[in-house]
Design a protein around this motif. Sequence first.
Motif, short mmCIF file in Angstrom:
data_model
loop_
_atom_site.label_atom_id
_atom_site.label_comp_id
_atom_site.label_asym_id
_atom_site.label_seq_id
_atom_site.Cartn_x
_atom_site.Cartn_y
_atom_site.Cartn_z
N ARG A 299 0.86 -1.18 0.00
CA ARG A 299 0.00 0.00 0.00
C ARG A 299 0.90 1.23 0.00
O ARG A 299 1.90 1.30 0.70
N SER A 300 0.50 2.18 -0.80
CA SER A 300 1.22 3.44 -0.93
C SER A 300 0.24 4.52 -0.53
O SER A 300 -0.84 4.63 -1.09
N PHE A 301 0.62 5.30 0.49
CA PHE A 301 -0.33 6.28 0.98
C PHE A 301 0.34 7.58 1.41
O PHE A 301 1.53 7.63 1.68
N THR A 302 -0.50 8.61 1.43
CA THR A 302 -0.08 9.94 1.82
C THR A 302 -0.75 10.29 3.14
O THR A 302 -1.95 10.04 3.32
N LEU B 59 4.26 7.14 2.58
CA LEU B 59 4.77 5.85 3.05
C LEU B 59 4.38 4.74 2.08
O LEU B 59 3.37 4.84 1.39
N ARG B 60 5.18 3.69 2.10
CA ARG B 60 4.85 2.44 1.40
C ARG B 60 5.04 1.31 2.41
O ARG B 60 6.06 1.27 3.10
N GLU B 61 4.04 0.42 2.50
CA GLU B 61 4.08 -0.68 3.46
C GLU B 61 3.72 -1.98 2.76
O GLU B 61 2.81 -2.01 1.92
N ARG B 62 4.43 -3.05 3.12
CA ARG B 62 4.20 -4.37 2.52
C ARG B 62 3.50 -5.28 3.53
O ARG B 62 3.92 -5.39 4.69
N LEU B 63 2.44 -5.95 3.08
CA LEU B 63 1.70 -6.91 3.90
C LEU B 63 2.52 -8.20 4.02
O LEU B 63 2.82 -8.84 3.01
N ILE C 77 8.34 0.04 4.00
CA ILE C 77 9.37 0.01 2.96
C ILE C 77 9.97 1.40 2.78
O ILE C 77 11.17 1.56 2.65
N VAL C 78 9.09 2.42 2.74
CA VAL C 78 9.50 3.81 2.55
C VAL C 78 8.75 4.65 3.58
O VAL C 78 7.54 4.50 3.74
N ILE D 261 13.50 5.77 10.66
CA ILE D 261 13.40 4.44 11.26
C ILE D 261 13.87 3.39 10.27
O ILE D 261 13.91 3.63 9.06
N GLU D 262 14.21 2.23 10.80
CA GLU D 262 14.58 1.08 9.97
C GLU D 262 13.97 -0.16 10.59
O GLU D 262 13.66 -0.20 11.79
N ASN D 263 13.80 -1.18 9.76
CA ASN D 263 13.33 -2.50 10.20
C ASN D 263 12.03 -2.43 10.99
O ASN D 263 11.86 -3.11 12.00
#
Length: 146
Positions: free
Chosen positions: A52-55, A62-66, A81-82, A87-89
């Motif tokens: 999902r890519s969202f504002t 942000l981009r997040e992977r399920l 992801i972004v 932050i990381e991980n």
Amino acid sequence: MAKVYISDIIEAPIDTVWALARDFNGHGEWHPRIAESTIEDGMPPDQVGCVRSFTLSEGGHLRERLLSFSDLDHAFTYSIIVSPMPIENYVATFRCTPITERRATFVEWWATFEVGAEDEAEIRQAVGQETFAAGIRALAERLEQA
């Protein structure tokens, strides 16, 4: 490794709560911080691996992977992801559990991530209160209006 954990009770049955919360791309319909959201590459929002890519309403992207999804367990896990945050991980889980003595749902949302000491307090606030707690409250309010 930093960890943020938020939980609350929504006064609605788990099937009602999960029906709204299970849509990995549906947070734009009820979360106050989400301006718009799409699933990339036309994948279904409950398919592991979708992104999902969202504002955010304040302008960040942000981009997040399920990573995992379970209707049986009423839970999903995802990674960032972004992010505009330092932050990381980052890995988070959202889970609903029925409260058996009344028609209510126990909702948990938690994350682990790496963040520099200079940013940790601000990021814990942004993730814990502004994202998770505010999101659970908004989900409850949306269900009250239905």
